[in-house]
Write a protein that holds these residues in place. Structure first.
Motif, PDB file in Angstrom:
ATOM      1  N   ILE A   5     -18.657   8.695 -17.584  1.00 47.51           N
ATOM      2  CA  ILE A   5     -18.140   8.435 -16.081  1.00 47.51           C
ATOM      3  C   ILE A   5     -18.036   9.918 -15.347  1.00 47.51           C
ATOM      4  N   SER A   6     -17.541  11.045 -15.850  1.00 48.99           N
ATOM      5  CA  SER A   6     -17.461  12.084 -14.871  1.00 48.99           C
ATOM      6  C   SER A   6     -18.884  12.407 -14.519  1.00 48.99           C
ATOM      7  N   GLN A   7     -19.897  12.180 -15.517  1.00 52.62           N
ATOM      8  CA  GLN A   7     -21.210  12.513 -14.927  1.00 52.62           C
ATOM      9  C   GLN A   7     -21.604  11.583 -13.624  1.00 52.62           C
ATOM     10  N   VAL A   8     -21.346  10.523 -13.757  1.00 49.99           N
ATOM     11  CA  VAL A   8     -21.585   9.326 -12.738  1.00 49.99           C
ATOM     12  C   VAL A   8     -20.959   9.551 -11.315  1.00 49.99           C
ATOM     13  N   LEU A   9     -19.626  10.165 -11.529  1.00 52.79           N
ATOM     14  CA  LEU A   9     -18.856  10.270 -10.401  1.00 52.79           C
ATOM     15  C   LEU A   9     -19.262  11.867  -9.795  1.00 52.79           C
ATOM     16  N   LYS A  10     -19.627  12.532 -10.342  1.00 59.36           N
ATOM     17  CA  LYS A  10     -19.959  13.647 -10.027  1.00 59.36           C
ATOM     18  C   LYS A  10     -20.932  13.911  -8.930  1.00 59.36           C
ATOM     19  N   ASN A  11     -20.594  14.812  -7.914  1.00 54.07           N
ATOM     20  CA  ASN A  11     -21.556  14.997  -6.875  1.00 54.07           C
ATOM     21  C   ASN A  11     -22.376  16.343  -7.159  1.00 54.07           C
ATOM     22  N   TYR A  12     -23.804  16.321  -7.466  1.00 53.67           N
ATOM     23  CA  TYR A  12     -24.580  17.157  -7.915  1.00 53.67           C
ATOM     24  C   TYR A  12     -25.129  18.112  -6.705  1.00 53.67           C
ATOM     25  N   THR A  13     -25.403  19.210  -7.010  1.00 49.73           N
ATOM     26  CA  THR A  13     -26.086  20.188  -6.121  1.00 49.73           C
ATOM     27  C   THR A  13     -27.121  20.925  -6.802  1.00 49.73           C
ATOM     28  N   ASP A  14     -28.276  20.889  -6.276  1.00 49.11           N
ATOM     29  CA  ASP A  14     -29.445  21.691  -7.011  1.00 49.11           C
ATOM     30  C   ASP A  14     -30.245  22.424  -5.698  1.00 49.11           C
ATOM     31  N   HIS A  15     -30.866  23.638  -5.980  1.00 49.99           N
ATOM     32  CA  HIS A  15     -31.584  24.306  -5.053  1.00 49.99           C
ATOM     33  C   HIS A  15     -32.778  25.026  -5.746  1.00 49.99           C
ATOM     34  N   ALA A  16     -33.860  25.294  -4.864  1.00 49.97           N
ATOM     35  CA  ALA A  16     -34.738  26.241  -5.196  1.00 49.97           C
ATOM     36  C   ALA A  16     -35.513  26.753  -3.970  1.00 49.97           C
ATOM     37  N   CYS A  17     -35.953  27.977  -4.243  1.00 51.68           N
ATOM     38  CA  CYS A  17     -36.686  28.901  -3.232  1.00 51.68           C
ATOM     39  C   CYS A  17     -37.943  28.395  -3.238  1.00 51.68           C
ATOM     40  N   ASP A  18     -38.725  28.718  -2.147  1.00 53.29           N
ATOM     41  CA  ASP A  18     -40.072  28.525  -1.819  1.00 53.29           C
ATOM     42  C   ASP A  18     -40.784  29.059  -2.984  1.00 53.29           C
ATOM     43  N   GLY A  19     -41.685  28.208  -3.757  1.00 47.50           N
ATOM     44  CA  GLY A  19     -42.764  28.618  -4.671  1.00 47.50           C
ATOM     45  C   GLY A  19     -41.975  28.281  -5.972  1.00 47.50           C
ATOM     46  N   GLU A  20     -40.641  27.786  -6.040  1.00 48.46           N
ATOM     47  CA  GLU A  20     -40.139  27.413  -7.391  1.00 48.46           C
ATOM     48  C   GLU A  20     -39.969  25.738  -7.329  1.00 48.46           C
ATOM     49  N   TYR A  21     -39.666  25.459  -8.542  1.00 45.99           N
ATOM     50  CA  TYR A  21     -39.630  23.893  -8.715  1.00 45.99           C
ATOM     51  C   TYR A  21     -38.222  23.387  -8.733  1.00 45.99           C
ATOM     52  N   VAL A  22     -37.899  22.252  -7.842  1.00 44.34           N
ATOM     53  CA  VAL A  22     -36.715  21.705  -8.009  1.00 44.34           C
ATOM     54  C   VAL A  22     -36.615  20.522  -8.943  1.00 44.34           C
ATOM     55  N   SER A  23     -35.627  20.478  -9.625  1.00 50.56           N
ATOM     56  CA  SER A  23     -35.613  19.191 -10.675  1.00 50.56           C
ATOM     57  C   SER A  23     -34.139  18.678 -10.612  1.00 50.56           C
ATOM     58  N   LEU A  24     -34.377  17.149 -10.528  1.00 44.61           N
ATOM     59  CA  LEU A  24     -33.025  16.497 -10.538  1.00 44.61           C
ATOM     60  C   LEU A  24     -33.150  15.506 -11.589  1.00 44.61           C
ATOM     61  N   ARG A  25     -32.136  15.241 -12.198  1.00 40.15           N
ATOM     62  CA  ARG A  25     -32.033  14.439 -13.269  1.00 40.15           C
ATOM     63  C   ARG A  25     -30.679  13.801 -13.529  1.00 40.15           C
ATOM     64  N   CYS A  26     -30.566  12.422 -14.174  1.00 47.00           N
ATOM     65  CA  CYS A  26     -29.196  11.637 -14.303  1.00 47.00           C
ATOM     66  C   CYS A  26     -29.185  11.129 -15.772  1.00 47.00           C
ATOM     67  N   PRO A  27     -27.973  10.817 -16.214  1.00 43.02           N
ATOM     68  CA  PRO A  27     -27.697  10.271 -17.375  1.00 43.02           C
ATOM     69  C   PRO A  27     -28.550   9.068 -17.517  1.00 43.02           C
ATOM     70  N   HIS A  28     -28.465   8.564 -18.666  1.00 45.91           N
ATOM     71  CA  HIS A  28     -29.275   7.294 -19.390  1.00 45.91           C
ATOM     72  C   HIS A  28     -28.634   6.046 -18.400  1.00 45.91           C
ATOM     73  N   ARG A  29     -29.239   5.194 -17.986  1.00 48.14           N
ATOM     74  CA  ARG A  29     -28.761   4.031 -17.241  1.00 48.14           C
ATOM     75  C   ARG A  29     -28.353   4.239 -15.834  1.00 48.14           C
ATOM     76  N   THR A  30     -28.458   5.376 -15.146  1.00 50.69           N
ATOM     77  CA  THR A  30     -28.215   5.878 -14.017  1.00 50.69           C
ATOM     78  C   THR A  30     -29.540   6.212 -13.227  1.00 50.69           C
ATOM     79  N   THR A  31     -29.355   6.194 -11.912  1.00 51.04           N
ATOM     80  CA  THR A  31     -30.556   6.825 -11.262  1.00 51.04           C
ATOM     81  C   THR A  31     -30.207   7.449 -10.023  1.00 51.04           C
ATOM     82  N   ILE A  32     -30.917   8.574  -9.356  1.00 50.81           N
ATOM     83  CA  ILE A  32     -30.726   9.357  -8.514  1.00 50.81           C
ATOM     84  C   ILE A  32     -30.410   8.718  -6.987  1.00 50.81           C
ATOM     85  N   SER A  33     -29.177   8.840  -6.434  1.00 44.65           N
ATOM     86  CA  SER A  33     -29.019   8.758  -5.084  1.00 44.65           C
ATOM     87  C   SER A  33     -28.803   9.873  -4.091  1.00 44.65           C
TER      88      SER A  33
END
Length: 258
Positions: A5-33
């Motif tokens: 539940i703490s993972q589902v409720l959390k607001n995530y922030t991710d960042h990447a510079c030019d030339g780097e990969y940005v990678s987003l992921r969520c726990p099982h049975r959830t999807t990115i919003s």
């Protein structure tokens, strides 16, 4: 289950510079919003994502620190919305016309992890809201709003008393619903200012809107919060967490105003 539940409720922030990969992921049975996104530069490169190429001091002082791309949110929605995970290389070509050629840029993304299956219930002001799950399943609150939203509610129509339609929401609705209903098979609460306070002007009829899911799987795979964020060798490690916290607040305000 509490960790999930703490993972589902959390607001995530991710960042990447030019030339780097940005990678987003969520726990099982959830999807990115995707909540918000920024691509450009609003802080000097010595504070965040320095250029990969050597620059003279004269070049650095001409760096554009008021540079943003209006298509970053739509790009993130196209690439990642409703997926379990997504990854791509960040560069200016992805976002259309480059508003500041010669300035190294970065991408910052805010997102949440939304349950694949969820329910929604609404109670008008002073009515009781009841939530329940089947036997052996428990309630997981995803979001809760008490007040009046711009779109309104079909169940609780806006009463026009000569006042303009103004959006107003309680800042503690989610925390209160988690406290009352988290991990329980059933719960009830009145959609009242006694419970939630009054975030609106007097006379505005409010409603409580709760999105939740029922779950019986306590061992879902969470995103690992114990690992520190990985910074590439091109990023300045000193003061990054402070800068990112400040930058997140600035960009969140910028996104809200926009």
């Amino acid at each position: 289950f509490a960790g999930y539940i703490s993972q589902v409720l959390k607001n995530y922030t991710d960042h990447a510079c030019d030339g780097e990969y940005v990678s987003l992921r969520c726990p099982h049975r959830t999807t990115i919003s995707i909540q918000s996104s920024f691509y450009g530069r609003i802080v000097p490169s010595h504070q965040m994502c320095p250029s990969r190429y050597p620059h003279s001091y004269a070049t650095l002082i001409k760096e554009d620190v008021a540079c943003s791309v209006g298509t970053s949110l739509q790009k993130m929605l196209d690439e990642c919305q409703d997926r379990r995970s997504c990854q791509f290389l960040v560069n200016s070509r992805l976002f259309g016309a480059d508003p500041c050629p010669g300035t190294s840029k970065y991408l910052i993304v805010w997102y949440k992890c939304r349950p694949n299956e969820y329910k929604s219930k609404v109670a008008c002001e002073d009515d009781k809201l009841r939530l329940s799950c089947k036997k052996s399943m428990v309630i997981a609150i995803y979001s809760a709003i008490f007040g009046r939203t711009q779109g309104g509610s079909l169940e609780c129509p806006y009463q026009n008393l000569g006042m303009p339609m103004i959006e107003c929401q309680s800042a503690t609705a989610l925390q209160l619903m988690i406290k009352r209903c988290h991990g329980k098979r059933s719960c009830s609460i009145y959609a009242s200012t006694y419970e939630f306070g009054d975030p609106c002007y007097p006379g505005i009829r409010k409603h409580l809107n709760v999105i939740y899911t029922c779950d019986n799987t306590p061992s879902l795979v969470p995103v690992d919060e114990t690992q520190p964020p990985v910074l590439s060798s091109s990023m300045e490690p000193v003061g990054i967490s402070t800068e990112m916290a400040l930058l997140s607040n600035i960009l969140a305000a910028y996104a809200f105003i926009t």
